[in-house]
Design a protein around this motif. Sequence first.
Motif, PDB file in Angstrom:
ATOM      1  N   ILE A   1       1.008  -1.276  -0.138  1.00  0.00           N
ATOM      2  CA  ILE A   1      -0.108  -0.279  -0.278  1.00  0.00           C
ATOM      3  C   ILE A   1       0.331   1.688   0.066  1.00  0.00           C
ATOM      4  CG2 ILE A   1      -1.602   1.007   1.783  1.00  0.00           C
ATOM      5  CD1 ILE A   1      -2.471  -1.374   1.774  1.00  0.00           C
ATOM      6  N   SER A   2       2.180   1.838   0.708  1.00  0.00           N
ATOM      7  CA  SER A   2       2.786   3.217   1.158  1.00  0.00           C
ATOM      8  C   SER A   2       3.384   2.797  -0.123  1.00  0.00           C
ATOM      9  CB  SER A   2       3.412   2.050   2.801  1.00  0.00           C
ATOM     10  OG  SER A   2       4.892   1.377   1.493  1.00  0.00           O
ATOM     11  N   VAL A   3       4.006   2.292  -1.515  1.00  0.00           N
ATOM     12  CA  VAL A   3       4.559   2.354  -2.588  1.00  0.00           C
ATOM     13  C   VAL A   3       3.860   1.819  -3.239  1.00  0.00           C
ATOM     14  CG1 VAL A   3       7.022   2.075  -0.851  1.00  0.00           C
ATOM     15  CG2 VAL A   3       5.462   0.380  -2.965  1.00  0.00           C
ATOM     16  N   GLY A   4       2.223   1.920  -3.629  1.00  0.00           N
ATOM     17  CA  GLY A   4       2.248   1.072  -4.655  1.00  0.00           C
ATOM     18  C   GLY A   4       1.391   2.480  -5.796  1.00  0.00           C
ATOM     19  N   ALA A   5       1.820   3.317  -5.202  1.00  0.00           N
ATOM     20  CA  ALA A   5       0.895   4.625  -6.146  1.00  0.00           C
ATOM     21  C   ALA A   5       2.186   4.922  -5.840  1.00  0.00           C
ATOM     22  CB  ALA A   5       0.301   5.576  -5.010  1.00  0.00           C
ATOM     23  N   LEU A   6       3.213   5.215  -5.600  1.00  0.00           N
ATOM     24  CA  LEU A   6       4.058   5.340  -6.332  1.00  0.00           C
ATOM     25  C   LEU A   6       5.170   5.395  -7.184  1.00  0.00           C
ATOM     26  CD1 LEU A   6       5.494   7.266  -2.298  1.00  0.00           C
ATOM     27  CD2 LEU A   6       4.704   8.311  -4.433  1.00  0.00           C
ATOM     28  N   LEU A   7       5.128   3.679  -7.298  1.00  0.00           N
ATOM     29  CA  LEU A   7       5.786   3.126  -7.989  1.00  0.00           C
ATOM     30  C   LEU A   7       4.670   2.812  -9.173  1.00  0.00           C
ATOM     31  CD1 LEU A   7       7.813   0.787  -9.367  1.00  0.00           C
ATOM     32  CD2 LEU A   7       6.176  -0.777  -8.379  1.00  0.00           C
ATOM     33  N   THR A   8       3.769   3.292  -8.875  1.00  0.00           N
ATOM     34  CA  THR A   8       2.724   3.265 -10.671  1.00  0.00           C
ATOM     35  C   THR A   8       2.477   4.556 -11.124  1.00  0.00           C
ATOM     36  OG1 THR A   8       1.267   2.026  -9.584  1.00  0.00           O
ATOM     37  CG2 THR A   8       0.229   2.589 -11.825  1.00  0.00           C
ATOM     38  N   ARG A   9       2.949   5.992 -10.212  1.00  0.00           N
ATOM     39  CA  ARG A   9       2.865   6.938 -10.579  1.00  0.00           C
ATOM     40  C   ARG A   9       4.829   7.569 -11.404  1.00  0.00           C
ATOM     41  NH1 ARG A   9       3.832  12.572  -6.918  1.00  0.00           N
ATOM     42  NH2 ARG A   9       5.625  11.136  -6.548  1.00  0.00           N
ATOM     43  N   ALA A  10       5.647   6.736 -11.080  1.00  0.00           N
ATOM     44  CA  ALA A  10       6.781   6.930 -11.864  1.00  0.00           C
ATOM     45  C   ALA A  10       7.067   6.054 -13.093  1.00  0.00           C
ATOM     46  CB  ALA A  10       8.145   5.847 -10.810  1.00  0.00           C
ATOM     47  N   MET A  11       5.997   4.800 -12.871  1.00  0.00           N
ATOM     48  CA  MET A  11       6.185   4.084 -14.260  1.00  0.00           C
ATOM     49  C   MET A  11       5.136   4.386 -14.838  1.00  0.00           C
ATOM     50  SD  MET A  11       6.654   0.009 -12.988  1.00  0.00           S
ATOM     51  CE  MET A  11       7.073  -0.580 -14.915  1.00  0.00           C
ATOM     52  N   ALA A  12       3.448   5.105 -14.585  1.00  0.00           N
ATOM     53  CA  ALA A  12       2.470   5.080 -15.695  1.00  0.00           C
ATOM     54  C   ALA A  12       2.480   6.056 -15.694  1.00  0.00           C
ATOM     55  CB  ALA A  12       1.669   4.039 -15.275  1.00  0.00           C
ATOM     56  N   GLY A  13       2.578   7.431 -14.677  1.00  0.00           N
ATOM     57  CA  GLY A  13       2.203   8.919 -14.474  1.00  0.00           C
ATOM     58  C   GLY A  13       0.843   8.841 -13.821  1.00  0.00           C
ATOM     59  N   THR A  14       0.734  10.250 -12.907  1.00  0.00           N
ATOM     60  CA  THR A  14      -0.221  10.662 -11.531  1.00  0.00           C
ATOM     61  C   THR A  14      -1.323  10.769 -12.069  1.00  0.00           C
ATOM     62  OG1 THR A  14       1.422  12.524 -11.010  1.00  0.00           O
ATOM     63  CG2 THR A  14      -1.097  12.363 -10.476  1.00  0.00           C
ATOM     64  N   ALA A  15      -1.960  10.166 -13.642  1.00  0.00           N
ATOM     65  CA  ALA A  15      -3.503   9.729 -13.903  1.00  0.00           C
ATOM     66  C   ALA A  15      -3.408   8.655 -13.337  1.00  0.00           C
ATOM     67  CB  ALA A  15      -3.696  10.146 -15.396  1.00  0.00           C
ATOM     68  N   LEU A  16      -2.921   7.583 -14.099  1.00  0.00           N
ATOM     69  CA  LEU A  16      -2.693   6.291 -13.539  1.00  0.00           C
ATOM     70  C   LEU A  16      -2.422   5.394 -12.407  1.00  0.00           C
ATOM     71  CD1 LEU A  16      -1.728   4.615 -16.832  1.00  0.00           C
ATOM     72  CD2 LEU A  16      -4.260   5.195 -16.230  1.00  0.00           C
ATOM     73  N   SER A  17      -1.711   5.838 -11.357  1.00  0.00           N
ATOM     74  CA  SER A  17      -1.701   6.421  -9.937  1.00  0.00           C
ATOM     75  C   SER A  17      -2.801   5.299  -9.585  1.00  0.00           C
ATOM     76  CB  SER A  17      -0.611   7.592  -9.334  1.00  0.00           C
ATOM     77  OG  SER A  17      -1.880   8.688  -9.368  1.00  0.00           O
ATOM     78  N   GLY A  18      -3.637   5.719  -9.379  1.00  0.00           N
ATOM     79  CA  GLY A  18      -5.139   4.798  -8.706  1.00  0.00           C
ATOM     80  C   GLY A  18      -5.454   3.507  -9.000  1.00  0.00           C
ATOM     81  N   VAL A  19      -4.882   3.329  -9.883  1.00  0.00           N
ATOM     82  CA  VAL A  19      -4.762   2.093 -10.987  1.00  0.00           C
ATOM     83  C   VAL A  19      -4.594   0.681  -9.859  1.00  0.00           C
ATOM     84  CG1 VAL A  19      -5.454   0.782 -12.690  1.00  0.00           C
ATOM     85  CG2 VAL A  19      -5.777   3.253 -13.393  1.00  0.00           C
ATOM     86  N   ALA A  20      -3.537   1.700 -10.100  1.00  0.00           N
ATOM     87  CA  ALA A  20      -2.024   0.571  -8.771  1.00  0.00           C
ATOM     88  C   ALA A  20      -3.458  -0.101  -7.428  1.00  0.00           C
ATOM     89  CB  ALA A  20      -1.210   1.039  -8.785  1.00  0.00           C
TER      90      ALA A  20
END
Length: 462
Positions: free
Chosen positions: A34-53
């Motif tokens: 939980i703590s790093v999922g959104a951050l990892l997704t933002r780094a790989m796919a951008g802020t708009a998709l950060s909640g998709v993780a």
Amino acid sequence: MTSAVAAHSAVQARTIRLLMVVEVVSGLGVAMGISVGALLTRAMAGTALSGVAQSAAVVGGGVLAVPAATLMSRYGRRPGLALCYLTGAVGGVAVLASAALDSIPLLFVGFFLFGAGSTAKLQSRYAATDLAEPQRRGRQLSLVVWSTTFGAVIGPNLAAPLGGSLSRFGIPELAGPFAFASASFLLSALLLTLFLRPDPLLLAQTAAGVRTPADQTTATAGAALPAGAPVSGGAAAGGVAAAAGQGAADRVAGGGPAERHTLGSAARAVLASPAARLGMTAMALGHLVMVAVMAMTPVHIGETHSAPDTLRIVGFVLSVHVAGMYGLSPVVGWLTDRVGRVPVILGGVALLIAACALAATAGHDTALLTVALLTLGLGWSGTMVAGSTLFTESLPAAVKPRAQGLSDLVTGLSGASAGVLSGIVVELAGYPVLALLAALTTIPLIALALRPATLAAVKVAD
């Protein structure tokens, strides 16, 4: 205390102790993800998709809850919970590989499977009620929820050092924690497989007159229980006569052999019970609000801090949030048993609304965000503990396992929709607007909880 009651109490106490240990271990893995999922997704796919993780994990957990519940209804809690943890471990490895390979599709597949670890944790709270006495059901469920605190509070703070420990192998810092999360899930599956004997759900089903394909196994595993041992998984703590009576009631209410029940029959049983509908709605909407705000808080914090600082701050804030979710759950469980299910649900809603108001007005003040996330966790605890207790006691024993899987599916999909939309809302309108919209989603729950028909049904159930 008779020998039968003593045997019943011993099985329940042993089950609760094991579930609490497993919750501590698995809590490390879920919290790190939980703590790093959104951050990892933002780094790989951008802020708009950060909640998709987060959404992928929640959807995966919800979808996988259905086959897990089907497996449990036929063969008991042990294989279903262990399978969920094993699936979550595979998901953690997939997330790790996606970061190493820079593969966004594999990232989301990994999060989908990783969500099964959360499913196992959620289903464990139901395992705590299988043999619980009705007047202690809320407290015993809450003990299992509470034990998550230890692993879940420590987990986010371990994300940064554990993530960096694998960097020499070419693993990105934000992906490293998933290796350790997978290990925690594997250990949890092993503990349940070895020590969850006798299986509490099978014993409860046998006492309620529900026959399953695992009845022979149950008879063998339950040899430690004297004939006539009272089991309250739908039966009162009065012995075989009460259990048989509950079994007959289950058959009248659509019960019968567990293998005849489907997800459709579980849904019909829920729709037929106003109390069960309220319990499911409380869990689903409480989870939706929590996920929406929690998933985007790391991204909001990251807007004004460097990556190393963000990890440390997010680790602390989410640790406090998780402490709010689980730390006071025994108190919430006690209130659920003493004050009532509906008042605790409404108290949880009030806390969720307060948390959203704090988050919307906190700006980038870390202290206020921390208070907001603490309050958010407390509100979730109220809706989840009281909602789960009300839901599980409002259904026939035969249909209960599949209905519990259905409730986790609905809860998961609610959280998933929040996770998907939260990233888009933050991208278009900002974090404060997200918090405001999350607060507004509690209105249907308040209306349902205060309906005279619902209150009358809950009073009859009590």
